[in-house]
Design a protein around this motif. Structure first.
Motif, short mmCIF file in Angstrom:
data_model
loop_
_atom_site.label_atom_id
_atom_site.label_comp_id
_atom_site.label_asym_id
_atom_site.label_seq_id
_atom_site.Cartn_x
_atom_site.Cartn_y
_atom_site.Cartn_z
N SER A 17 0.72 -1.37 0.38
CA SER A 17 0.19 0.04 0.09
C SER A 17 0.85 1.32 0.03
N THR A 26 -3.86 0.66 -2.91
CA THR A 26 -3.70 -0.54 -2.08
C THR A 26 -3.40 -1.73 -3.34
N VAL A 28 -4.08 -5.29 -5.30
CA VAL A 28 -5.08 -6.28 -5.29
C VAL A 28 -4.67 -7.44 -4.86
N GLU A 32 -10.84 -8.67 0.69
CA GLU A 32 -11.17 -7.28 0.70
C GLU A 32 -10.88 -6.66 1.91
N PHE A 35 -8.13 -3.73 1.82
CA PHE A 35 -8.67 -2.65 1.47
C PHE A 35 -9.55 -2.02 2.20
N GLU A 39 -10.24 1.82 3.69
CA GLU A 39 -11.56 2.41 3.31
C GLU A 39 -12.25 3.13 4.44
N HIS A 50 -7.64 0.40 -5.61
CA HIS A 50 -7.02 -0.71 -5.96
C HIS A 50 -6.15 -0.50 -7.19
N THR A 52 -2.35 -2.09 -9.60
CA THR A 52 -1.23 -3.06 -9.67
C THR A 52 -0.23 -2.13 -10.45
N ARG A 57 1.45 -6.98 -7.12
CA ARG A 57 0.61 -6.33 -5.96
C ARG A 57 1.57 -5.25 -5.17
#
Length: 251
Positions: A17, A26, A28, A32, A35, A39, A50, A52, A57
């Motif tokens: 991140s 962040t 992928v 979840e 994330f 959030e 999200h 890449t 990642r």
């Protein structure tokens, strides 16, 4: 306030991140949860995206940015670049860099005013960092380590450096950056600060292994603990009240 989280059992959340005062990226992941942690803390203030980079990642170690811009390595595909430009605020400039040392998060550490970079980065890269991020650029090492992005973390409020940094080096870096610095660790003794935490001017996220002592040092140096809680009482004032009542009892 500092929040503990992990990315699929990994405490190196700074690898997956990236956080600034204007946006959060962040990686992928299969779940979840990671994330969602970001959030829930940030969605009211800044976009959480999200992303890449080159199909990978580990967005935290390959990118670097501040509220003005985001730098991504040459491995970033056109599609990823377009996704970032569409998702980020209009005021944020996204720039792809042709740099031999492509893990930009490891070789550059910055806030909204100053950047420290690896002594061996290209001259052109230094110019791009200065233009896109709007910062003064200094070639530096931290505790003899060239990977300044891995071993230091600083915001506009304060900063943390590798635990083996000498007092003289801390004072020199502090006067260079114009923010207070402290030597410290995350994730129960890890000196890879860039990998173990992400932080901006009002919040921080660290790996699950981070001890309460490390959290208190982080909240203190990044000036997170005096942000008001839900009831409008800052955490630091609660601590000072507890201290004074303890002293009353003992005296």
């Amino acid at each position: 306030m500092a929040t503990r989280t992990s990315f699929e059992n990994s405490n190196e959340i700074g690898v997956f991140s990236a956080l600034t005062n204007a946006y959060c990226l962040t990686g992928v992941g299969g779940s979840e949860n990671f994330f969602s942690v970001f959030e829930s803390e940030l969605a009211e203030h800044i976009p959480v995206i999200h992303a890449t980079i080159g199909g990978c990642r580990f967005v935290g170690r390959t990118t670097v940015g501040n509220r003005r811009g985001l730098l991504v390595p040459s491995t970033t595909t056109d599609q990823e670049l377009q996704h970032l430009r569409n998702s980020l605020p209009d005021s944020v400039v996204v720039q792809r860099i042709e740099e031999r040392l492509s893990a930009l998060g490891n070789i550059i550490s910055c806030n909204d005013h100053v950047a420290l970079v690896h002594p061996d980065v290209d001259r052109e890269t230094e110019d791009v960092i200065s233009d896109v991020l709007g910062v003064e650029v200094f070639r530096q090492t931290v505790a003899g380590q060239a990977l300044v992005g891995s071993y230091s973390k600083f915001t506009n409020q304060g900063g943390m450096v590798h635990p083996r940094t000498t007092v003289e080096d801390i004072e020199e870096l502090s006067s260079l950056l114009q923010v207070p610095l402290v030597a410290g660790t995350v994730n129960r003794g890890s000196d890879v600060l860039g990998g173990g935490m992400v932080v901006n001017d009002w919040t921080a996220f660290t790996g699950l292994d981070t001890t309460s002592t490390e959290i208190s040092v982080i909240e203190s140096i990044f000036k997170l603990s005096n942000r008001s809680g839900n009831n409008g009482v800052g955490q630091s004032s609660i601590v000072s009240d507890m201290r004074s009542s303890l002293i009353d009892q003992l005296s």
